[in-house]
Design a protein around this motif. Structure first.
Motif, mmCIF file in Angstrom:
data_model
loop_
_atom_site.group_PDB
_atom_site.id
_atom_site.type_symbol
_atom_site.label_atom_id
_atom_site.label_comp_id
_atom_site.label_asym_id
_atom_site.label_seq_id
_atom_site.Cartn_x
_atom_site.Cartn_y
_atom_site.Cartn_z
ATOM 1 N N ILE A 181 -10.004 -64.673 -20.585
ATOM 2 C CA ILE A 181 -9.914 -63.240 -20.927
ATOM 3 C C ILE A 181 -10.017 -62.399 -19.652
ATOM 4 O O ILE A 181 -9.261 -61.441 -19.465
ATOM 5 N N ALA A 182 -10.953 -62.767 -18.758
ATOM 6 C CA ALA A 182 -11.105 -62.035 -17.490
ATOM 7 C C ALA A 182 -9.802 -62.093 -16.703
ATOM 8 O O ALA A 182 -9.350 -61.077 -16.148
ATOM 9 N N ILE A 207 -7.300 -59.716 -18.291
ATOM 10 C CA ILE A 207 -7.600 -58.312 -17.982
ATOM 11 C C ILE A 207 -7.107 -57.962 -16.585
ATOM 12 O O ILE A 207 -6.525 -56.889 -16.359
ATOM 13 N N GLU A 208 -7.309 -58.889 -15.657
ATOM 14 C CA GLU A 208 -6.859 -58.632 -14.285
ATOM 15 C C GLU A 208 -5.332 -58.676 -14.181
ATOM 16 O O GLU A 208 -4.723 -57.921 -13.412
ATOM 17 N N PHE A 238 -16.720 -60.130 -18.688
ATOM 18 C CA PHE A 238 -16.267 -61.482 -19.035
ATOM 19 C C PHE A 238 -16.584 -62.480 -17.921
ATOM 20 O O PHE A 238 -16.930 -63.621 -18.196
ATOM 21 N N HIS A 239 -16.500 -62.018 -16.658
ATOM 22 C CA HIS A 239 -16.903 -62.907 -15.555
ATOM 23 C C HIS A 239 -18.381 -63.278 -15.691
ATOM 24 O O HIS A 239 -18.772 -64.431 -15.500
ATOM 25 N N SER A 263 -13.208 -56.361 -16.238
ATOM 26 C CA SER A 263 -13.317 -57.821 -16.361
ATOM 27 C C SER A 263 -14.708 -58.341 -16.013
ATOM 28 O O SER A 263 -15.023 -59.502 -16.290
ATOM 29 N N TYR A 312 -20.577 -54.239 -21.419
ATOM 30 C CA TYR A 312 -19.380 -54.097 -22.248
ATOM 31 C C TYR A 312 -18.969 -52.630 -22.336
ATOM 32 O O TYR A 312 -17.782 -52.310 -22.328
ATOM 33 N N ALA A 332 -17.096 -51.905 -19.381
ATOM 34 C CA ALA A 332 -15.740 -52.472 -19.460
ATOM 35 C C ALA A 332 -14.823 -51.546 -20.257
ATOM 36 O O ALA A 332 -13.680 -51.283 -19.855
ATOM 37 N N CYS A 353 -13.935 -66.854 -21.973
ATOM 38 C CA CYS A 353 -14.239 -65.656 -21.175
ATOM 39 C C CYS A 353 -13.534 -65.703 -19.825
ATOM 40 O O CYS A 353 -13.095 -64.670 -19.305
ATOM 41 N N ARG A 354 -13.413 -66.902 -19.268
ATOM 42 C CA ARG A 354 -12.699 -67.057 -17.986
ATOM 43 C C ARG A 354 -11.238 -66.646 -18.167
ATOM 44 O O ARG A 354 -10.661 -65.960 -17.334
ATOM 45 N N MET A 391 -4.112 -55.733 -24.893
ATOM 46 C CA MET A 391 -5.428 -55.951 -24.275
ATOM 47 C C MET A 391 -6.430 -54.877 -24.706
ATOM 48 O O MET A 391 -7.578 -55.157 -24.998
#
Lengths: 68, 196
Positions: free
Chosen positions: B117-118, B121-122, B134-135, B131, B55, B58, B114-115, B1
Motif C-alpha cells: 500500500i505504501a 501511495i508513492e 503504512f511504512h 505513506s 492516519y 496521512a 502495508c508495504r 487511492m
C-alpha cells in the motif's frame, strides 16, 4: 542462524518459529554491516531470514520464502 | 487511492481503541502482552506517533478530512461490518478470546500488505506523510503479529483452554469479513461489482 547483535541491560531474545527474532529491552541493534539502529518500540522484530528490505527489522518477507 | 484511504478511515482513525477495552478483561501474561502492544499503538509515549494520529496525518497529506466520521456515509455495509465485529468482540467479556483472535489475525495479515500500500501511495505521487502510516505498520505489525499470536492468544489459551475456540472464532471472522470487504472493493475498482 546466529543470534542478533544487540545491546541493553535486560535484553530478552526469542526466536519465533518460521519468523523473526523477537527482542525486548534492547537499546541498540546492529545490522549485518555493523551499523547501529536504535529501537523505537519496547519490543522489536529482528530479521532472521536475511531477506528483509528494512534491515535489521523484519518486514514479513519470510512468509514468501518457500520452506522457511 | 483516495477512496481507499477514505474507506480505511473508519477503523484507522480509531485504531486500537476497541482492543483497549479488553485489557481489564485479561489476566497475567496475556494482559501484559496486550498492554505492550497497545503502548506501541498509542505512540510509545510520543504523541506524534499515536497510530490513529498518523492516519490523520496521512489523510491530511492526501488532501482529505482527518475528522472522524466524515466518510461514514459513503462506506459500504461490509466496511462497517469489519469495524463493528471488532467492537462487538472487544466490548463483551465473554468474547474476549474472539477479540484477541481477531487482533492476532488482523496483525498477521497487515505487514506485507502495508508495504504494498505504501508503494502504491508513492506510485501515484502523494506526499511522504501519506505513506508514513503504512511504512510504520510494516515494522510495527511484524512485531505485533508475533506478540498477538504468541504472547496474547497463546498465553490466554494456555491459562484458559476453553478460550481456544473463541480465539479461532475471532481469527476466522477477521479473515471472512476482510475477504468479503476486499472483494467488494476490488469489484468496485474493476467494474465487476456483484451483490454481496
Amino acid at each position: 542462524m546466529s543470534a542478533p547483535d544487540v545491546s541493553g541491560d535486560r535484553v530478552e531474545v526469542r526466536a519465533c518459529p518460521r519468523g523473526p527474532w523477537l527482542v525486548r529491552g534492547a537499546t541498540v541493534v546492529r545490522d549485518a554491516a555493523g551499523v547501529e539502529h536504535v529501537p523505537t518500540r519496547p519490543v522489536v522484530a529482528v530479521c532472521r531470514c536475511r531477506k528483509t528490505s528494512r534491515g535489521p527489522w523484519c518486514d514479513g518477507t519470510h512468509k514468501s520464502i518457500p520452506g522457511y | 487511492m483516495l477512496q481507499f484511504l477514505r474507506t480505511r478511515s473508519i477503523y484507522h482513525l480509531k485504531e486500537s481503541d476497541p482492543q483497549a477495552f479488553v485489557l481489564p478483561r485479561l489476566e497475567g501474561a496475556a494482559k501484559v502482552a496486550l498492554a505492550e502492544l497497545l503502548y506501541d499503538e498509542f505512540g510509545g509515549g510520543r504523541p506524534s506517533q499515536l497510530h490513529a494520529a498518523l492516519y490523520g496525518d496521512a489523510l491530511q497529506a492526501a488532501g482529505l478530512d482527518r475528522e472522524y466520521g466524515t466518510y461514514l456515509d459513503e462506506v459500504s455495509a461490509l466496511t462497517l461490518a469489519v469495524s463493528n465485529a471488532m467492537s462487538l468482540f472487544c466490548l463483551h467479556r465473554r468474547l474476549r478470546g474472539a477479540a484477541m483472535g481477531h487482533l492476532a489475525m488482523f496483525e498477521i495479515t497487515s505487514s506485507v500488505p502495508c508495504r504494498r500500500i505504501a508503494a502504491g501511495i508513492e506510485r501515484v505521487g502523494l506526499p511522504p506523510a501519506a505513506s508514513a502510516y503504512f511504512h510504520e505498520h510494516v515494522e510495527a505489525d511484524a512485531v505485533h503479529e508475533q506478540v498477538a499470536a504468541r504472547d496474547i492468544c497463546g498465553s490466554l489459551v494456555a491459562a484458559e483452554p476453553g478460550q481456544r475456540t473463541e480465539v479461532l472464532l475471532g481469527a476466522a471472522t477477521c479473515l471472512v469479513l476482510d475477504d468479503l470487504a476486499a472483494r467488494e472493493q476490488l469489484g468496485t475498482w474493476l467494474g465487476t461489482e456483484t451483490a454481496a
